[in-house]
Motif scaffolding. Structure first.
Motif, PDB file in Angstrom:
ATOM      1  N   LEU A 287       0.825  -1.204   0.000  1.00 12.44           N
ATOM      2  CA  LEU A 287       0.000   0.000   0.000  1.00 12.44           C
ATOM      3  C   LEU A 287       0.861   1.256   0.000  1.00 12.44           C
ATOM      4  CD1 LEU A 287      -2.837  -1.029   2.492  1.00 12.44           C
ATOM      5  CD2 LEU A 287      -2.946  -0.914  -0.015  1.00 12.44           C
ATOM      6  N   ARG A 288       1.975   1.233   0.750  1.00 10.86           N
ATOM      7  CA  ARG A 288       2.873   2.394   0.765  1.00 10.86           C
ATOM      8  C   ARG A 288       3.518   2.616  -0.599  1.00 10.86           C
ATOM      9  NH1 ARG A 288       4.164   0.482   6.038  1.00 10.86           N
ATOM     10  NH2 ARG A 288       5.953  -0.683   5.226  1.00 10.86           N
ATOM     11  N   LEU A 289       3.806   1.508  -1.295  1.00  8.38           N
ATOM     12  CA  LEU A 289       4.414   1.622  -2.619  1.00  8.38           C
ATOM     13  C   LEU A 289       3.448   2.244  -3.618  1.00  8.38           C
ATOM     14  CD1 LEU A 289       6.772   0.937  -4.556  1.00  8.38           C
ATOM     15  CD2 LEU A 289       5.684  -1.283  -4.928  1.00  8.38           C
ATOM     16  N   LYS A 290       2.159   1.900  -3.523  1.00  7.71           N
ATOM     17  CA  LYS A 290       1.170   2.359  -4.494  1.00  7.71           C
ATOM     18  C   LYS A 290       0.530   3.694  -4.120  1.00  7.71           C
ATOM     19  CE  LYS A 290       1.877  -1.320  -6.883  1.00  7.71           C
ATOM     20  NZ  LYS A 290       2.616  -1.231  -8.156  1.00  7.71           N
ATOM     21  N   TRP A 291       0.788   4.178  -2.908  1.00  2.00           N
ATOM     22  CA  TRP A 291       0.166   5.426  -2.473  1.00  2.00           C
ATOM     23  C   TRP A 291       0.693   6.590  -3.308  1.00  2.00           C
ATOM     24  CZ3 TRP A 291      -3.878   5.555   0.683  1.00  2.00           C
ATOM     25  CH2 TRP A 291      -4.289   6.781   1.184  1.00  2.00           C
ATOM     26  N   PRO A 292      -0.182   7.484  -3.784  1.00  2.00           N
ATOM     27  CA  PRO A 292       0.269   8.596  -4.643  1.00  2.00           C
ATOM     28  C   PRO A 292       1.291   9.490  -3.947  1.00  2.00           C
ATOM     29  CG  PRO A 292      -2.125   8.381  -4.682  1.00  2.00           C
ATOM     30  CD  PRO A 292      -1.634   7.479  -3.584  1.00  2.00           C
ATOM     31  N   VAL A 293       2.188  10.052  -4.737  1.00  2.22           N
ATOM     32  CA  VAL A 293       3.210  10.959  -4.220  1.00  2.22           C
ATOM     33  C   VAL A 293       3.245  12.225  -5.068  1.00  2.22           C
ATOM     34  CG1 VAL A 293       4.653   9.095  -3.321  1.00  2.22           C
ATOM     35  CG2 VAL A 293       5.030   9.929  -5.640  1.00  2.22           C
ATOM     36  N   ARG A 294       3.692  13.324  -4.457  1.00  2.00           N
ATOM     37  CA  ARG A 294       3.867  14.570  -5.199  1.00  2.00           C
ATOM     38  C   ARG A 294       5.318  14.744  -5.634  1.00  2.00           C
ATOM     39  NH1 ARG A 294       0.289  19.192  -1.964  1.00  2.00           N
ATOM     40  NH2 ARG A 294      -1.749  18.154  -2.212  1.00  2.00           N
ATOM     41  N   ASN A 295       6.234  14.433  -4.737  1.00  2.00           N
ATOM     42  CA  ASN A 295       7.655  14.531  -5.034  1.00  2.00           C
ATOM     43  C   ASN A 295       8.268  13.144  -4.852  1.00  2.00           C
ATOM     44  OD1 ASN A 295      10.484  14.895  -4.921  1.00  2.00           O
ATOM     45  ND2 ASN A 295      10.239  17.014  -4.245  1.00  2.00           N
ATOM     46  N   PRO A 296       8.475  12.381  -5.940  1.00  6.93           N
ATOM     47  CA  PRO A 296       8.935  10.994  -5.802  1.00  6.93           C
ATOM     48  C   PRO A 296      10.211  10.849  -4.992  1.00  6.93           C
ATOM     49  CG  PRO A 296       8.284  11.437  -8.060  1.00  6.93           C
ATOM     50  CD  PRO A 296       8.276  12.757  -7.347  1.00  6.93           C
ATOM     51  N   ALA A 297      11.222  11.689  -5.263  1.00  8.09           N
ATOM     52  CA  ALA A 297      12.505  11.551  -4.579  1.00  8.09           C
ATOM     53  C   ALA A 297      12.356  11.714  -3.077  1.00  8.09           C
ATOM     54  CB  ALA A 297      13.504  12.554  -5.127  1.00  8.09           C
ATOM     55  N   VAL A 298      11.598  12.734  -2.658  1.00  8.62           N
ATOM     56  CA  VAL A 298      11.449  13.022  -1.228  1.00  8.62           C
ATOM     57  C   VAL A 298      10.509  12.033  -0.564  1.00  8.62           C
ATOM     58  CG1 VAL A 298      10.648  14.712   0.453  1.00  8.62           C
ATOM     59  CG2 VAL A 298      11.980  15.464  -1.531  1.00  8.62           C
ATOM     60  N   ASP A 299       9.345  11.817  -1.153  1.00  8.29           N
ATOM     61  CA  ASP A 299       8.325  10.992  -0.500  1.00  8.29           C
ATOM     62  C   ASP A 299       8.775   9.541  -0.343  1.00  8.29           C
ATOM     63  OD1 ASP A 299       6.927  13.314  -0.565  1.00  8.29           O
ATOM     64  OD2 ASP A 299       5.290  12.614  -1.826  1.00  8.29           O
ATOM     65  N   PHE A 300       9.348   8.962  -1.391  1.00  6.36           N
ATOM     66  CA  PHE A 300       9.782   7.569  -1.285  1.00  6.36           C
ATOM     67  C   PHE A 300      11.010   7.430  -0.396  1.00  6.36           C
ATOM     68  CE2 PHE A 300       7.215   6.738  -5.178  1.00  6.36           C
ATOM     69  CZ  PHE A 300       6.505   5.655  -4.695  1.00  6.36           C
ATOM     70  N   SER A 301      11.860   8.436  -0.359  1.00  9.08           N
ATOM     71  CA  SER A 301      13.020   8.377   0.532  1.00  9.08           C
ATOM     72  C   SER A 301      12.584   8.397   1.992  1.00  9.08           C
ATOM     73  CB  SER A 301      13.963   9.549   0.245  1.00  9.08           C
ATOM     74  OG  SER A 301      14.516   9.436  -1.052  1.00  9.08           O
ATOM     75  N   LEU A 302      11.560   9.186   2.299  1.00  7.69           N
ATOM     76  CA  LEU A 302      11.024   9.200   3.657  1.00  7.69           C
ATOM     77  C   LEU A 302      10.467   7.833   4.032  1.00  7.69           C
ATOM     78  CD1 LEU A 302       9.236  12.685   3.746  1.00  7.69           C
ATOM     79  CD2 LEU A 302      11.292  12.018   4.998  1.00  7.69           C
ATOM     80  N   ARG A 303       9.792   7.194   3.096  1.00  8.23           N
ATOM     81  CA  ARG A 303       9.227   5.875   3.362  1.00  8.23           C
ATOM     82  C   ARG A 303      10.321   4.832   3.561  1.00  8.23           C
ATOM     83  NH1 ARG A 303       4.379   5.656  -1.213  1.00  8.23           N
ATOM     84  NH2 ARG A 303       3.512   7.712  -0.768  1.00  8.23           N
ATOM     85  N   ALA A 304      11.420   4.996   2.828  1.00 10.94           N
ATOM     86  CA  ALA A 304      12.525   4.032   2.928  1.00 10.94           C
ATOM     87  C   ALA A 304      13.486   4.359   4.065  1.00 10.94           C
ATOM     88  CB  ALA A 304      13.288   3.980   1.604  1.00 10.94           C
ATOM     89  N   GLY A 305      13.317   5.539   4.684  1.00  7.46           N
ATOM     90  CA  GLY A 305      14.194   5.938   5.778  1.00  7.46           C
ATOM     91  C   GLY A 305      15.626   6.152   5.337  1.00  7.46           C
ATOM     92  N   CYS A 306      15.804   6.875   4.224  1.00  8.43           N
ATOM     93  CA  CYS A 306      17.153   7.062   3.677  1.00  8.43           C
ATOM     94  C   CYS A 306      17.299   8.475   3.132  1.00  8.43           C
ATOM     95  CB  CYS A 306      17.411   6.037   2.564  1.00  8.43           C
ATOM     96  SG  CYS A 306      16.486   6.381   1.053  1.00  8.43           S
TER      97      CYS A 306
END
Length: 315
Positions: A287-306
């Motif tokens: 669900l976190r992978l498919k959740w919409p994002v506005r800024n891919p670099a920032v949003d996915f990095s926050l989810r990955a903790g990196c």
């Protein structure tokens, strides 16, 4: 040609399907941090070795057309294979090997895979967790592949340790392609430690693999038998296999990274993951992978903790 050149349907992975797949997914267990593992050495960014003159093959050299590649504002995801090269210094490799040897007690056998393995190894190991979230490590991998990379948001598949030996159940060559797109394999043992265990790949499109025959010139061996040798493979686009380990012991660390800019083109399927990691562990990450994002670099990095890795960082 040896069995590494065989490409018949019999060599494809034996994976669960139907009711068996659901049952396997319900029984799968997530690795949990607990007592019994020794203290680890600290991870340091200085363990990353300087990369220079690393061999590279493009997806075009595997037969993929430009319009079949991922694109982001004029930038193409066109790297098929990189390496082998030494991503770690001698000290870094010694520390990594020690950590992965101590984690073997947590590895499990699978009813569908002969090799013992530990999924989600970074959940148990502070060393591995810090390594794959280190900015220097991520920048090194990103620059070699040519796209910004971070740890995969589907947490459990991010770091897997494989332990293969010539003992136990007999193995055959299982040709497959991965659910992950950006896969880095680090050799923890070398050819002096085992017989067999050669990494082979099909230099062609995945839809051409069914036509491969024994002796096919498109079957190649990657020269990564040295301890510490690291190989990148665009796992979902290339059929590959490891020949059986007939004697000794072969151990590898497999790290799966993720490009936030190509998130919508990620190759993973829900059941591919659930069959390995279980439904309860897969649903939240999916669900976190498919959740919409506005800024891919920032949003996915926050989810990955990196740290955030952008296109500008890899120029």
């Amino acid at each position: 040609m040896t069995r590494s050149g065989r490409a018949s349907a019999l060599d494809l992975p034996r994976t669960p399907t139907g009711v068996t797949q659901v049952f396997h997914a319900l029984r799968a267990r997530t690795p949990r941090r607990g007592a019994g593992l020794p203290a680890e050495p600290p991870w340091r960014s200085e363990f990353i070795a300087h990369e220079a003159g690393v061999p590279r093959l493009s997806l075009g050299e595997f037969g993929y057309a430009p319009d079949e590649l991922g694109h982001w504002r004029g930038r193409a995801d066109d790297t098929a294979l990189v390496g082998p090269w030494q991503i770690l210094t001698k000290e870094g490799l010694e520390n990594l090997t020690e950590v992965c040897e101590n984690l073997e007690k947590a590895a499990r056998n699978s009813g569908f895979i002969a090799t013992r393995r530990l999924r989600g190894a970074d959940l148990l190991s502070p060393f591995l967790n810090n390594m794959i979230r280190d900015r220097t490590f991520l920048l090194t991998c990103s620059r070699l592949v040519g796209v910004p990379l971070i740890p995969h948001p589907l947490r459990i598949p991010t770091a897997q340790i494989n332990y293969g030996s010539g003992q136990g159940r007999p193995e055959i060559v299982r040709w497959h392609r991965d659910g992950m797109d950006y896969v880095f394999t680090i050799q923890l043992t070398g050819h002096d430690d085992y017989e067999g265990g050669r990494f082979t790949y099909f230099r062609g499109r995945t839809d051409e693999f069914a036509g491969a025959v024994p002796g096919d010139p498109r079957i190649h061996e990657a020269p990564c038998g040295e301890r510490g040798a690291t190989l990148f493979l665009h796992g979902s686009r290339i059929f590959h296999a490891v020949t059986p380990v007939t004697d000794g012991r072969r151990a590898t660390l497999v790290i799966s990274l993720f490009c936030p800019y190509f998130a919508r083109q990620d190759s993973n399927t829900f059941w591919h993951l659930a069959g390995d990691d279980g439904i309860p562990a897969t649903v939240p990450s999916w669900l976190r992978l498919k959740w919409p994002v506005r800024n891919p670099a920032v949003d996915f990095s926050l989810r990955a903790g990196c740290p955030v890795i952008t296109w500008d960082d890899i120029r």
